[in-house]
Design an enzyme around this catalytic site. Structure first.
Site, short mmCIF file in Angstrom:
data_model
loop_
_atom_site.label_atom_id
_atom_site.label_comp_id
_atom_site.label_asym_id
_atom_site.label_seq_id
_atom_site.Cartn_x
_atom_site.Cartn_y
_atom_site.Cartn_z
N GLN A 1 22.31 7.26 15.20
CA GLN A 1 23.46 8.14 14.98
C GLN A 1 23.30 8.95 13.69
O GLN A 1 23.55 10.15 13.66
CB GLN A 1 24.73 7.28 14.90
CG GLN A 1 26.00 8.06 15.08
CD GLN A 1 26.00 8.76 16.42
OE1 GLN A 1 25.44 8.29 17.40
NE2 GLN A 1 26.58 9.93 16.46
N HIS B 1 21.43 12.32 13.36
CA HIS B 1 21.96 13.56 13.95
C HIS B 1 22.25 14.62 12.89
O HIS B 1 21.76 15.73 12.95
CB HIS B 1 23.23 13.30 14.76
CG HIS B 1 22.94 13.01 16.19
ND1 HIS B 1 22.37 13.93 17.02
CD2 HIS B 1 23.15 11.90 16.95
CE1 HIS B 1 22.23 13.40 18.23
NE2 HIS B 1 22.68 12.17 18.21
N GLU C 1 33.59 7.83 18.67
CA GLU C 1 32.96 8.53 19.79
C GLU C 1 32.13 7.52 20.61
O GLU C 1 32.27 7.43 21.82
CB GLU C 1 32.06 9.62 19.21
CG GLU C 1 31.39 10.49 20.24
CD GLU C 1 30.34 11.40 19.60
OE1 GLU C 1 30.04 11.24 18.39
OE2 GLU C 1 29.81 12.26 20.31
N HIS C 2 31.27 6.75 19.91
CA HIS C 2 30.47 5.71 20.55
C HIS C 2 30.88 4.36 19.98
O HIS C 2 30.98 4.20 18.77
CB HIS C 2 28.98 5.87 20.26
CG HIS C 2 28.43 7.24 20.55
ND1 HIS C 2 28.40 8.23 19.61
CD2 HIS C 2 27.88 7.75 21.68
CE1 HIS C 2 27.84 9.32 20.15
NE2 HIS C 2 27.52 9.06 21.39
N ASP D 1 22.97 8.36 25.82
CA ASP D 1 22.73 9.74 25.40
C ASP D 1 21.87 10.50 26.39
O ASP D 1 22.02 11.70 26.58
CB ASP D 1 21.98 9.76 24.04
CG ASP D 1 22.88 9.36 22.90
OD1 ASP D 1 24.12 9.35 23.07
OD2 ASP D 1 22.34 9.03 21.81
N HIS E 1 69.17 30.85 40.21
CA HIS E 1 68.52 29.69 40.81
C HIS E 1 69.45 29.04 41.85
O HIS E 1 69.03 28.71 42.96
CB HIS E 1 68.16 28.66 39.74
CG HIS E 1 66.95 29.01 38.92
ND1 HIS E 1 66.90 30.11 38.11
CD2 HIS E 1 65.74 28.39 38.79
CE1 HIS E 1 65.70 30.16 37.51
NE2 HIS E 1 64.99 29.12 37.90
#
Lengths: 429, 429
Positions: free
Chosen positions: A252, A255, A320-321, A354, A413
């Site tokens: 991770q 990245h 996220e993960h 991934d 209406h």
């Protein structure tokens, strides 16, 4: 990597709105493309990418040639990944349904694919073939008839696009590809130009200008969520392998410098072992500088008293993960409220998801797993409600409908019902 | 009402971004609430609503008292509508699922409700009890444990809230209600204050300041779509009743001056009959001025050669509401690509859906039916992917995963797999 009690930790993340100058720049670019179409696209390509664009659209022959430029191993891996991704996303497909009522009324919900979807693929180092698959295949599974890709030239001054990207696109069924990038590409997809027909939705990652452009055109077209930095949280007990955890945290961290890698554990022994392993493995990484800064600024090993406390932390972080490396991982997923993707057990390393397993790697970042979902087939479909009211039902319910309309001061209406009750009621009596 | 060939018509609609001043105002309000919490809410209530707020939260006794202030007919109608809305939305609920593979791998998708949702209800004339039901019930059906409502005081200078709104909220299960409105209420829901806990999502209609505030906090929380003016398109043939069509067009036109009401028909006779009926019915409407301006500026009767051509027009307009008043309406819905809600046959007047039938009346406006859906249970849920990879699967696929990672230059990703293959591969052999 710092080891601290979980109670002392907070991960502050902000939504990126860009500077006023960046926003103004993006607004300008978009309005230029809106007014001047292809001419503006060529002008910005020259200005930003230093490319004199001849043809905006990538030729079929260029896509075909790309196959000659990638190795067989890559091609086989990407094909197998595509099969897995397609298979997983096909399970997300839903049918239209009808609810038939005994009075003859039919209520329903119709599911339909979007007609045209634009996929943004960043240029240069951030161009990931796997992301092309992850964005295009769910749209294809949804039944979107037109999937179009935009991507800037691979290198400033050169018109070519990375052949791996072209092959991934072709394997995902995308053959309409334009060499435009940046905010101007998003504008082209939203409003259309002479060469590029407007889309209904724009997806895919990009830099700050792309993100701001997506925010700007939201409403003209749909957009996917605006991605923030990537995150992983590992929840582990004393039975977990420290070297696996360290490797996953680093995958991770490599990245980017703002990526966040966090271990949450009740085991002080594991905490210390992972700390050492991270240092050891970090030393040998090609992207060591990035990973090091990420670990220093956004990484942490958080110690907790119990796994239950760890789960509270996970839910607050909404990662996220999330990897759960404990003895019986399935005992815990029922308690996880917020996480984009949950990886269970020692063999479910994040890169499995991934690249390969099938679930999408486009996941809610920046704590948005509280309310967002992995990219999925629903994101490329829309629903319509269906109401077929029977005469019997209208005669029965008309009075109540009129009452509610009049309570809201909407007389027209009420009269739309009344005029029917008058005519149809007569025909009954 | 003008009768023109469809080919001569285009409905230009713009996304509302607000003026720079309005945007700056909203930014200021939000940042004030973020920093000063309740104090800022009280300050803005005084400034904008001319109210000295004591208690922000509406007392249970006030909700109870509201029941004494609404008539029995209203209460019964709203209760029955709530039953219908709940029933329809319960059909949208989806289960988590697992895909078990023979090698022991389990892939899945987990569905969970959001934890806390904020519902904005406008004050004054635009406070519609039906909208409270339409926004709250799908959240409740999704299983959202905390649904909170914010609404400005009913009249400037008075603290009370319309009892019909309070009753609708209570009937929909909402008991946490705060008397705050405007951009400051959206800010409170996004960031939280001393009195109001932050939510995961903000839904509900509002004025331009509320819309801009929602756009601003998007990413911190989720928001629903930003509503534009309301629209109806009626597709009808010569067998349709002109007085019904006119009444339905007017029920849309009375909403506001920017509402759009359009008839599409191959029948010149029907076109002329509807034109006359609209004039006749318009003359007697209490909200005549609004409806008249709407019909003049955004209304039209479009003549087409065939119903097929009419369907093309409908798909281009992507209307919020579509009524199909033709001999065999079900023969056409398969061809409708873009519409929020589709009303079929002579008894399915739009108000049937606005108030009562069950499907949601919060629909995509402004052409966004191309990519958006009626408010539904999915909007209040999120998904997580689940990946439980088996050792067997990792040993089989690990090489391909590493190959893809290395092609993308992400070595740490490859090593997270490699370290496992080395250890686990050994233990096999």
């Amino acid at each position: 990597m710092k080891v601290i009690p979980a109670s002392e930790f907070s991960l502050k993340r902000e939504v990126e709105y860009g500077s006023p100058e960046q926003n103004e720049r993006v607004r300008f670019i978009i309005e230029e493309v809106r007014q001047h179409g292809d001419e503006a696209l060529r002008r910005f390509a020259k200005e930003f990418d230093r490319v004199e664009l001849q043809e905006l659209r990538v030729k079929d022959s260029e896509i075909q040639d790309a196959y000659g430029k990638v190795d067989q191993e890559f091609l086989e891996a990407i094909r197998e990944a595509a099969v897995n991704i397609r298979r997983f996303h096909e399970k997300q497909l839903r049918s239209s349904w009808m609810d038939l009522q005994p009075d003859g009324t039919i209520l329903g919900q119709v599911m339909r694919p979007l007609r045209r979807v634009g996929l943004y693929v960043p240029g240069g180092k951030a161009a990931y073939p796997s992301s092309v698959l992850m964005n295009a295949i769910p749209a294809q599974v949804a039944g979107v008839p037109e999937i179009v890709m935009v991507t800037p030239p691979a290198t400033a001054g050169v018109e070519g696009i990375d052949p791996h990207i072209l092959v991934a696109a072709a394997e995902a069924g995308v053959r309409e590809i334009y060499r435009v990038g940046g905010a101007q590409a998003v504008a082209a997809l939203a409003y259309g130009t002479e060469s590029i027909a407007p889309a209904d939705k724009v997806v895919g990652p990009g830099n700050i200008y792309v993100a701001l452009a997506k925010r700007y055109v939201f409403g003209v077209v749909d957009i996917d969520s605006i991605a923030g930095p990537s995150e992983i949280v590992v929840l582990a007990d004393e039975f977990a392998d420290a070297s696996y955890i360290a490797a996953d945290l680093l995958s991770q961290a490599e990245h980017d410098e703002m990526a966040s890698a966090i271990l949450v554990t009740p085991s002080e022994t594991l905490a210390q072992a992972v700390k050492l392993e991270v240092e050891r493995q970090l030393a040998e990484l090609p992207r060591r500088e990035i990973a090091e800064q990420s670990i220093r600024d956004y990484g942490a090993i958080l110690t907790v008293s119990t796994l239950e406390e760890g789960i509270d932390i996970v839910n607050r972080l909404a990662p996220e993960h999330l990897e759960i490396l404990v003895q019986e991982p399935f005992a815990y997923i029922g308690k996880i409220e917020n996480a984009g993707a949950i990886f269970l057990g020692p063999y479910s390393s994040e890169p499995v998801g991934d690249y390969f397993a099938g679930p999408n790697h486009v996941l809610p970042t920046n704590g948005t797993a509280r309310f967002s979902s992995p990219l999925n087939v629903d994101h490329f479909m829309k629903k319509s409600s269906v109401i077929y009211y029977s005469k019997e039902a209208l005669l029965r319910d008309g009075g109540k409908i009129m009452s509610l309309a009049r309570h809201e001061g909407l007389e027209a209406h009420a009269r739309a019902i009344e005029i029917r009750l008058e005519k149809e009621g007569d025909s009954r009596g």
